[in-house]
Design a protein around this motif. Structure first.
Motif, mmCIF file in Angstrom:
data_model
loop_
_atom_site.group_PDB
_atom_site.id
_atom_site.type_symbol
_atom_site.label_atom_id
_atom_site.label_comp_id
_atom_site.label_asym_id
_atom_site.label_seq_id
_atom_site.Cartn_x
_atom_site.Cartn_y
_atom_site.Cartn_z
ATOM 1 N N VAL A 54 -58.141 32.599 -53.582
ATOM 2 C CA VAL A 54 -59.027 33.771 -53.589
ATOM 3 C C VAL A 54 -58.229 35.040 -53.869
ATOM 4 O O VAL A 54 -58.616 35.863 -54.703
ATOM 5 C CB VAL A 54 -59.801 33.878 -52.249
ATOM 6 N N SER A 55 -57.096 35.217 -53.192
ATOM 7 C CA SER A 55 -56.307 36.440 -53.400
ATOM 8 C C SER A 55 -55.680 36.483 -54.789
ATOM 9 O O SER A 55 -55.540 37.554 -55.374
ATOM 10 C CB SER A 55 -55.231 36.582 -52.321
ATOM 11 N N SER A 56 -55.326 35.330 -55.352
ATOM 12 C CA SER A 56 -54.696 35.333 -56.680
ATOM 13 C C SER A 56 -55.703 35.626 -57.783
ATOM 14 O O SER A 56 -55.334 36.164 -58.825
ATOM 15 C CB SER A 56 -53.976 34.015 -56.941
ATOM 16 N N ILE A 57 -56.957 35.272 -57.568
ATOM 17 C CA ILE A 57 -57.989 35.577 -58.569
ATOM 18 C C ILE A 57 -58.106 37.084 -58.773
ATOM 19 O O ILE A 57 -58.331 37.558 -59.888
ATOM 20 C CB ILE A 57 -59.346 34.954 -58.165
ATOM 21 N N LYS A 58 -57.888 37.830 -57.710
ATOM 22 C CA LYS A 58 -57.955 39.292 -57.789
ATOM 23 C C LYS A 58 -56.782 39.884 -58.565
ATOM 24 O O LYS A 58 -56.814 41.044 -58.951
ATOM 25 C CB LYS A 58 -57.989 39.888 -56.383
ATOM 26 N N LYS A 59 -55.733 39.098 -58.786
ATOM 27 C CA LYS A 59 -54.521 39.594 -59.442
ATOM 28 C C LYS A 59 -54.432 39.187 -60.919
ATOM 29 O O LYS A 59 -53.391 39.368 -61.533
ATOM 30 C CB LYS A 59 -53.281 39.046 -58.718
#
Length: 138
Positions: A54-59
């Motif tokens: 989830v956090s990597s999708i934002k990056k």
């Protein structure tokens, strides 16, 4: 993690990769092994590291191309390793020669592009690996 523990676990991982592939090749094709192992791996990774997903999708940005390249290199590498396990040839020689080529390449690339250390002793060791690869391939 201690470097020797890391090396030992990595060596065991390579060994189990070979053993499991040889067993599976008696029942499945190379392509069936690859498809199923990647699907199962994806499920395991999503389950274990969902928050990181989830956090990597934002990056996602231009560097995402390196993730695509990494995934592609993993699929190609594992496909070739699994195919190599299916050959009637000593897989230790295949893997030894590949590693003998890989180790010096990575060491040299690490030295020039990532500013990692490479001592004279390391360089001599790499030369010996190269000689060993030539002898192993004969």
């Amino acid at each position: 993690m201690n470097i020797y523990i890391l090396i030992s676990i990595l060596a065991l991982s390579y060994t189990f990769f070979y053993i499991f592939n040889k067993i599976l090749l008696n029942k499945y094709t190379v392509r069936e092994i690859l498809v199923n192992s990647y699907i199962l791996s994806s499920i395991i990774v999503i389950f274990l590291f969902y928050n990181d997903l989830v956090s990597s999708i934002k990056k996602i940005d231009a560097n995402f191309i390196y993730l695509i390249a990494l995934a592609l290199s993993m699929v190609i590498g594992n496909s070739l390793l699994t195919y190599g396990c299916d050959l009637n040839y000593n897989f230790g020689l295949i893997e030894g020669i590949a590693m003998g080529m890989y180790v010096p390449l990575v060491a040299i690339i690490s030295y020039f592009y990532f500013n990692d250390k490479l001592t004279i002793s390391n360089f001599i060791g790499l030369l010996l690996i190269g000689i060993g690869v030539i002898l192993a391939s004969k």
